[in-house]
Design an enzyme around this catalytic site. Structure first.
Site, PDB file in Angstrom:
ATOM      1  N   CYS A 227      -2.412  17.883  14.383  1.00  0.00           N
ATOM      2  CA  CYS A 227      -2.034  16.890  15.704  1.00  0.00           C
ATOM      3  C   CYS A 227      -0.918  17.014  16.196  1.00  0.00           C
ATOM      4  CB  CYS A 227      -1.234  15.610  14.125  1.00  0.00           C
ATOM      5  SG  CYS A 227      -2.989  15.663  13.296  1.00  0.00           S
TER       6      CYS A 227
ATOM      7  N   HIS B  82       2.263   9.799  16.775  1.00  0.00           N
ATOM      8  CA  HIS B  82       0.979  10.364  16.230  1.00  0.00           C
ATOM      9  C   HIS B  82       0.660   9.448  14.965  1.00  0.00           C
ATOM     10  CE1 HIS B  82      -1.820  12.702  14.924  1.00  0.00           C
ATOM     11  NE2 HIS B  82      -1.599  12.648  13.545  1.00  0.00           N
TER      12      HIS B  82
ATOM     13  N   ASN C 265      -7.111   7.814  13.122  1.00  0.00           N
ATOM     14  CA  ASN C 265      -6.403   9.268  13.550  1.00  0.00           C
ATOM     15  C   ASN C 265      -7.430  10.153  14.382  1.00  0.00           C
ATOM     16  OD1 ASN C 265      -5.212  11.845  13.711  1.00  0.00           O
ATOM     17  ND2 ASN C 265      -4.104  11.593  11.333  1.00  0.00           N
TER      18      ASN C 265
HETATM   19  O1  UT7 Z   1      -2.451  13.828  11.040  1.00  0.00           O
HETATM   20  C1  UT7 Z   1      -2.540  14.321  10.231  1.00  0.00           C
HETATM   21  C2  UT7 Z   1      -1.538  13.954   9.732  1.00  0.00           C
HETATM   22  N1  UT7 Z   1      -1.845  13.428   8.213  1.00  0.00           N
HETATM   23  C3  UT7 Z   1      -0.963  12.431   7.241  1.00  0.00           C
HETATM   24  O2  UT7 Z   1      -0.424  12.364   8.121  1.00  0.00           O
HETATM   25  C4  UT7 Z   1      -2.147  11.251   6.183  1.00  0.00           C
HETATM   26  C5  UT7 Z   1      -0.624  11.281   5.195  1.00  0.00           C
HETATM   27  N2  UT7 Z   1      -0.979  11.037   4.174  1.00  0.00           N
HETATM   28  C6  UT7 Z   1      -1.130   9.512   4.092  1.00  0.00           C
HETATM   29  O3  UT7 Z   1      -1.457   8.964   5.047  1.00  0.00           O
HETATM   30  C7  UT7 Z   1      -1.685   9.223   2.806  1.00  0.00           C
HETATM   31  O4  UT7 Z   1      -1.435  10.151   1.840  1.00  0.00           O
HETATM   32  C8  UT7 Z   1      -2.728   8.641   2.940  1.00  0.00           C
HETATM   33  C9  UT7 Z   1      -3.681   7.580   3.572  1.00  0.00           C
HETATM   34  C10 UT7 Z   1      -4.348  10.051   2.849  1.00  0.00           C
HETATM   35  C11 UT7 Z   1      -3.366   7.819   1.164  1.00  0.00           C
HETATM   36  O5  UT7 Z   1      -2.637   7.173   1.066  1.00  0.00           O
HETATM   37  P1  UT7 Z   1      -1.566   7.063  -0.794  1.00  0.00           P
HETATM   38  O6  UT7 Z   1      -0.663   5.838  -0.254  1.00  0.00           O
HETATM   39  O7  UT7 Z   1      -0.641   8.481  -0.670  1.00  0.00           O
HETATM   40  O8  UT7 Z   1      -2.473   7.261  -1.536  1.00  0.00           O
HETATM   41  P2  UT7 Z   1      -2.853   8.330  -3.351  1.00  0.00           P
HETATM   42  O9  UT7 Z   1      -3.511   9.818  -2.068  1.00  0.00           O
HETATM   43  O10 UT7 Z   1      -1.492   8.287  -3.359  1.00  0.00           O
HETATM   44  O11 UT7 Z   1      -4.097   7.280  -3.151  1.00  0.00           O
HETATM   45  C12 UT7 Z   1      -3.903   5.772  -4.262  1.00  0.00           C
HETATM   46  C13 UT7 Z   1      -4.812   5.616  -4.762  1.00  0.00           C
HETATM   47  C14 UT7 Z   1      -5.912   6.409  -5.815  1.00  0.00           C
HETATM   48  O12 UT7 Z   1      -5.947   6.571  -6.769  1.00  0.00           O
HETATM   49  P3  UT7 Z   1      -5.607   6.689  -8.344  1.00  0.00           P
HETATM   50  O13 UT7 Z   1      -5.913   8.132  -8.606  1.00  0.00           O
HETATM   51  O14 UT7 Z   1      -4.352   5.725  -7.690  1.00  0.00           O
HETATM   52  O15 UT7 Z   1      -6.340   5.886  -9.656  1.00  0.00           O
HETATM   53  C15 UT7 Z   1      -6.719   7.437  -4.725  1.00  0.00           C
HETATM   54  O16 UT7 Z   1      -7.824   7.734  -5.473  1.00  0.00           O
HETATM   55  O17 UT7 Z   1      -6.121   5.433  -4.525  1.00  0.00           O
HETATM   56  C16 UT7 Z   1      -7.174   6.203  -3.774  1.00  0.00           C
HETATM   57  N3  UT7 Z   1      -7.947   6.435  -2.547  1.00  0.00           N
HETATM   58  C17 UT7 Z   1      -8.720   4.977  -2.455  1.00  0.00           C
HETATM   59  N4  UT7 Z   1      -8.966   3.713  -2.405  1.00  0.00           N
HETATM   60  C18 UT7 Z   1      -9.789   2.803  -1.932  1.00  0.00           C
HETATM   61  C19 UT7 Z   1      -8.142   6.995  -1.887  1.00  0.00           C
HETATM   62  N5  UT7 Z   1      -8.378   6.688  -0.772  1.00  0.00           N
HETATM   63  C20 UT7 Z   1      -9.211   5.872  -0.890  1.00  0.00           C
HETATM   64  C21 UT7 Z   1      -9.056   4.895  -0.089  1.00  0.00           C
HETATM   65  N6  UT7 Z   1     -10.327   3.543  -0.665  1.00  0.00           N
HETATM   66  N7  UT7 Z   1     -10.298   4.732   0.866  1.00  0.00           N
END
Ligand code: UT7
Length: 333
Positions: free
Chosen positions: A118, A258, A288
């Site tokens: 990125c 980004h 992204n």
């Molecule tokens: O460009 C390269 C660099 N990348 C980034 O900068 C990405 C950085 N990370 C992020 O943007 C975020 O961490 C994400 C968008 C990837 C995830 O968001 P989050 O608030 O960190 O969520 P999480 O991974 O902690 O997941 C929270 C919950 C989980 O469920 P439980 O375990 O709490 O029951 C996930 O399974 O959300 C669930 N989850 C979803 N639910 C519905 C994860 N993806 C989804 C989804 N739809 N698509």
């Protein structure tokens, strides 16, 4: 001490290309256990573009470069250098730069691919601009392109919803004194490699029937680990550029982060004490697109009249590696 180039060099034109096919959050929620509300509130994404299967990075990169050349009123044969930045090249070799060179007819150029995920566009811009400043290259192009739809696991809701395909291109050349790149700060830290990577397909783990069956040719991400680091480094890095150039957030005409997550972008803008209207956002429409987020955001800002000659601009990125960086420019065209 700032990192001023030895001569003023800046961006003098922009272009972009996206595939036609729009994939909405609703579309994804038909095949994945996800929904529009989760995706919008956690990421800021409403829709993304995915290319038709069989589309190579060059097929988006070449039209983006043609648009930038046309906007500059230049011929492809005027280019001395093409730097393509991508994690999804047409083939591992020859480089996508070679393909794009042939497609646009840049008969006098040399070129290469650069992979910094990125942060690739920022590193490529610095590389191209430094060669131009040094005098050996007069006119360069930087093309940021990724076809992320080819490396996401479409059965994994945690990554499939995040990424889109696209290409942005810029022309880089000498500009008036006081314009162009004023300063930059870029870093890598390999200890972050385990948090965002593609396990197989390289020399360490070449493709086998097993790696394909295990979906090891797709993105693996520890989202919250990447999130924490991205917020900290993008904000600190941009703040550093302002401080050491005696500037404040309010001096910026535009902040172009980004586009990985609107919550990361908002946090960085807050640390810069920036009016939210000064931040360029296109994650809602394109998601992204990895290395393409910043050049396409710049192009769209130009088209929307949000970027004028003389504006102070900070570009900032964070991604796999870890890689990160920021660049301060006085917009030159
Ligand atoms: O460009 C390269 C660099 N990348 C980034 O900068 C990405 C950085 N990370 C992020 O943007 C975020 O961490 C994400 C968008 C990837 C995830 O968001 P989050 O608030 O960190 O969520 P999480 O991974 O902690 O997941 C929270 C919950 C989980 O469920 P439980 O375990 O709490 O029951 C996930 O399974 O959300 C669930 N989850 C979803 N639910 C519905 C994860 N993806 C989804 C989804 N739809 N698509």
């Amino acid at each position: 001490m700032n990192r001023r180039l030895v001569a003023p060099v800046g961006i003098t034109a922009t272009g972009q290309c996206f595939p036609a096919k729009v994939v909405t959050n609703e579309d994804l929620s038909r095949t994945l256990d996800t929904n529009d509300e989760w995706i919008r509130t956690r990421t800021g994404i409403r829709e993304r573009r995915w290319a038709e299967p069989g589309t190579g990075a060059s097929q988006l990169g070449a039209p983006a470069l043609r648009m930038a050349l046309e906007n500059r009123g230049m011929e492809a044969s005027d280019l001395d250098l093409i730097v393509v930045t991508t994690v999804t090249p047409d083939t591992l070799f020859p480089s996508t730069a070679c393909r794009i060179q042939e497609m646009v007819g840049a008969t006098n150029a040399f070129g290469f691919d650069l992979n910094a995920a990125c942060s690739g566009f920022l590193y490529a811009l610095t590389t191209a601009a430094s060669l131009v400043a040094a005098g050996g290259v007069r006119k360069a192009a930087v093309v940021g392109v990724d076809i992320m739809s080819t490396i996401i696991n479409k059965e994994d809701r945690a990554t499939a919803v995040l990424f889109g395909d696209g290409a942005g291109a810029v022309i880089v050349e000498r500009v008036e004194e006081g314009y162009g790149i004023l300063d930059f700060e870029h870093r890598i830290d390999g200890s972050g490699g385990e948090f965002l990577f593609m396990p197989a397909g390289g020399s360490r783990r070449p493709a086998t029937a097993e790696t394909v069956a295990n979906k090891e040719h797709t993105i693996h991400q520890a989202g919250s680990e990447v999130f924490k680091n991205a917020v900290r480094e993008m904000a600190d890095n941009s703040r550093l550029l302002l401080d050491r150039n005696g500037m404040k957030g309010e001096d910026l005409g535009l902040f172009v982060p980004h586009q990985a997550n609107i919550r990361i972008m908002d946090a960085a803008a807050k640390r810069l004490e920036l009016d939210p209207s000064r931040m360029m956002v296109n994650i809602d429409r394109y998601a992204n697109t990895t290395t393409a987020t910043i050049p396409t955001a710049l192009h769209q800002a130009r088209e929307a009249g949000r970027l004028a000659k003389g504006d102070l601009v900070i570009l900032s990125a964070f991604g796999a590696g870890f890689t990160w960086g920021s660049t301060l420019l006085r917009w030159a065209c």
